[in-house]
Design a protein around this motif. Sequence first.
Motif, PDB file in Angstrom:
ATOM      1  N   UNK B  97       0.841  -1.208   0.000  1.00  0.00           N
ATOM      2  CA  UNK B  97       0.000   0.000   0.000  1.00  0.00           C
ATOM      3  C   UNK B  97       0.874   1.254   0.000  1.00  0.00           C
ATOM      4  N   UNK B 100       2.537   1.550  -3.564  1.00  0.00           N
ATOM      5  CA  UNK B 100       1.633   1.946  -4.651  1.00  0.00           C
ATOM      6  C   UNK B 100       0.914   3.265  -4.395  1.00  0.00           C
ATOM      7  N   UNK B 101       1.046   3.790  -3.193  1.00  0.00           N
ATOM      8  CA  UNK B 101       0.347   5.030  -2.883  1.00  0.00           C
ATOM      9  C   UNK B 101      -1.118   4.818  -2.556  1.00  0.00           C
ATOM     10  N   UNK B 102      -1.573   3.560  -2.527  1.00  0.00           N
ATOM     11  CA  UNK B 102      -2.972   3.311  -2.207  1.00  0.00           C
ATOM     12  C   UNK B 102      -3.264   3.613  -0.735  1.00  0.00           C
ATOM     13  N   UNK B 103      -2.196   3.747   0.054  1.00  0.00           N
ATOM     14  CA  UNK B 103      -2.397   4.104   1.458  1.00  0.00           C
ATOM     15  C   UNK B 103      -3.087   5.467   1.541  1.00  0.00           C
ATOM     16  N   UNK B 104      -2.833   6.319   0.546  1.00  0.00           N
ATOM     17  CA  UNK B 104      -3.479   7.632   0.537  1.00  0.00           C
ATOM     18  C   UNK B 104      -4.989   7.503   0.394  1.00  0.00           C
ATOM     19  N   UNK B 105      -5.407   6.493  -0.375  1.00  0.00           N
ATOM     20  CA  UNK B 105      -6.842   6.251  -0.513  1.00  0.00           C
ATOM     21  C   UNK B 105      -7.424   5.781   0.821  1.00  0.00           C
ATOM     22  N   UNK B 106      -6.744   4.815   1.453  1.00  0.00           N
ATOM     23  CA  UNK B 106      -7.261   4.269   2.713  1.00  0.00           C
ATOM     24  C   UNK B 106      -7.306   5.338   3.797  1.00  0.00           C
ATOM     25  N   UNK B 107      -6.241   6.156   3.859  1.00  0.00           N
ATOM     26  CA  UNK B 107      -6.149   7.104   4.958  1.00  0.00           C
ATOM     27  C   UNK B 107      -6.982   8.360   4.743  1.00  0.00           C
ATOM     28  N   UNK B 108      -7.526   8.533   3.533  1.00  0.00           N
ATOM     29  CA  UNK B 108      -8.395   9.687   3.321  1.00  0.00           C
ATOM     30  C   UNK B 108      -9.845   9.238   3.138  1.00  0.00           C
ATOM     31  N   UNK B 109     -10.108   7.955   3.353  1.00  0.00           N
ATOM     32  CA  UNK B 109     -11.480   7.451   3.310  1.00  0.00           C
ATOM     33  C   UNK B 109     -12.010   7.357   4.732  1.00  0.00           C
ATOM     34  N   UNK B 257       1.085   8.976  10.044  1.00  0.00           N
ATOM     35  CA  UNK B 257       0.361  10.185   9.677  1.00  0.00           C
ATOM     36  C   UNK B 257       1.139  11.449  10.071  1.00  0.00           C
ATOM     37  N   UNK B 258       1.872  11.342  11.186  1.00  0.00           N
ATOM     38  CA  UNK B 258       2.560  12.521  11.706  1.00  0.00           C
ATOM     39  C   UNK B 258       3.896  12.771  11.058  1.00  0.00           C
ATOM     40  N   UNK B 260       4.673  11.460   7.604  1.00  0.00           N
ATOM     41  CA  UNK B 260       4.769  11.203   6.160  1.00  0.00           C
ATOM     42  C   UNK B 260       5.290  12.411   5.416  1.00  0.00           C
ATOM     43  N   UNK B 261       6.030  12.113   4.417  1.00  0.00           N
ATOM     44  CA  UNK B 261       6.537  13.197   3.582  1.00  0.00           C
ATOM     45  C   UNK B 261       5.574  13.360   2.413  1.00  0.00           C
TER      46      UNK B 261
END
Lengths: 316, 261
Positions: B97, B100-109, B257-258, B260-261
Motif C-alpha cells: 500500500x 503503490x500510494x494506495x495508502x493515501x486512498x485508505x487514509x483519506x477514506x 500520519x505525523x 509522512x513526507x
Amino acid sequence: MIDISHLTKVYGTKTAVQDITFSVGRGEILGFLGPNAAGKTTTMRILTCFMPATSGRASIAGFDVFGQSMEVRRRIGYLPENPPLYSEMTVEKYLAFVGGIKGMDPRLLKTRVPEVMERTSIRTEAGRIIKHLSKGYRQRVGIAQALIHNPEVLILDEPTVGLDPKQIIEVRELIRGLGGDHTIILSTHILPEVSMTCSRVIIINEGRIVASDTTENLTRRLRGSDNLYVEVEGPEESVETRIRALGGVTAVSRRKTEKRRGNGYLIETEIGVDVRRDLAALVVGQGWGLLEMRPVGMSLEEVFLHLTTREEEVPA
Amino acid sequence: MRNTWIIFRRELRSYFSSPLAYAVMAGFLLIAGFFFYAILTSFLNTALRSEMQAQYYRMAPPPINVNLMALRPFFHNLAVVLIFTVPLITMRLYAEEFRNGTIELLMTSPVRNWETVLGKALAAFVLYASLIAGTLVYAAILFLSGKPEPGQIITSYIGLLLLGGAFVAVGIFLSTLTENQIVAGFLTIILLLLFWVVGWADEFAGPGVGSVLAYVSLLSHFDEFAKGVIDLKDVVLYLSFIGFFLFLTHLSLESKRWRTR
C-alpha cells in the motif's frame, strides 16, 4: 465550503507551507498553481486528512479536518498525484471497493459505478484489469474513484498529468462540468489549464500564497503594469540607466534581440502611465537609433513566472 | 465492522488473484508432505522393530502411540516451517500500500486504521488457515489406516491456528515499517525465529530471566497443544500476543500520519 486559515506545515527543519489562508465557496473551481515543491500537495494532503498541519486550521463544510476527520473524509473525493489504484483488480471491482469504503450503500453502487464510468468515459474498460490499462485510462480511473460517492468537495492533484492532448481536453471539460455541483480544488503547474477550467486562481510559491484572484483579474492586473518592448541602437549601459530614470518606469531588463543592430529592453511601467512619448524623445535626443517599440501583454505564463520569481513586488 | 469486511474481501481476493498464494500453498504442502512421509516411515519402522522384538522375547508388544510418536514431531516441524511461510503471506499487507500510494486512498477514506488492520489481518489469517487445512489430508490418511486419538489432533490444530495468528500479527506489524516487501518479510522471519529460540535461553540464562524468556517463546507453548493439552495460560499468551502486535500495527499507522513526507 473550504476554509483554511494560517495553515503551516513543517517537516523537520523544512517549512513546506507557511501561513496560508484562503477559502473556497460552494460550487467554485479553484486552481492551485505553483512550481513543483511549492506546497500544493502538502496543502491538499492536509485538507484530505492525510496528515495534520503543524499549526493553523482547515475545515470542509464546517467540519475541522483534524477534529472531525471522519465527517470530512465522507465529503471529499481525492485524486492524489499518483492515482491510488490496486493494479490486480478490474476497473469495475475497484470502483465498487472504493465506493464501499467511502460508506456507500451496496445497492446504490450497482447503478453508481456504471454512471461514473460513463462520465469519465471508461465504460469500455469496465472488465479490464487495471495493471493492463494505459496511463491515460488509469488517470481517468483515478478521477472516477474520486467521484464515486458524489462528494461535495473534490480535491484533484494534477489531474491531467500524463494524458495526451485529446484526453487533457476531455478531462478539463469533465472538471468544468463538475463545477457548480461540486466544489473543486485542482492543482497544476500548467497555466492554460487554470485559465480554461478555474474560476479563481491561487498562486503559491515556496509555501506562501503570492497571488489570489479570479483568473481574468489576475491576468488583467498584471497586464495593467503596461509593458513595453523597445529596441535601441546605442551604448547598452547608458541606454538602460537613462530609460530607468524616466518618470513612471518601474523596471528595465535586457532582452535578446532578433539579430538586428540594437539591444532589446523590456520596460515595465506604472499602471496608466504612458512613457512612449518621453522614451522616443530621450532616444532621439541622445542621438541613438529607435529600431522598434511595441506594447507587450503578459500571458498567464509570464504572470506566473513574474510572481514566483519576484514575489515581494506583487502584493498578494 | 462493515469497513473491516470490505477490506477483508478485497485483500483476500487480491491474494488469490496473484500467484503468491498458490506458490506459498504448493510449497508449504510439498514440504509438509515430505515431513509427514519421513516421520511416518520412521515411526512405522520403530513400530515394526518393537513388535518383532516383542515376538522374539515372547512379551506383549510395547504400547506404541501414533499421536505422540508421529503426529507430535510432525506438528512441531510444521510450526518451524511456518516461521518461513507466514512472512511471505504478510509481507505485502501494508508495504504494498505504501509503495503503490494506495495508502493515501485508505487514509483519506472514512475508515479507521484499526478497521483496515483487522480486515487485513483476517484475510492473511484465512489464507493461513486454508494452508493449514491442506494438511488435514495427512490426518485423514492416519484415520484410514489406523486408530489415532482425535483429541490430540484437534488440540494441535487449535494450537496451529493460535500460533499462526501470532505469526500474522507480527508480520502485519513489520509490514507497516517499510515500503519494501522483501525487507518486511525478512524482518518477520528474523523476529519469529527469535521468538522461537529465546526458549532455549532457559538453559543458560539465570533462573528468573530464563523462565520469562521461555514463557514468551511461541513454539514452546505450541508444544503443549501438540501433546494434546489445552492450558488456559497458553491460550491467553497467544491471544494477548496477537492483540499486542495488532495494537502496535495500529499505532505504527497512526504515527505514520505525523511524519509522512
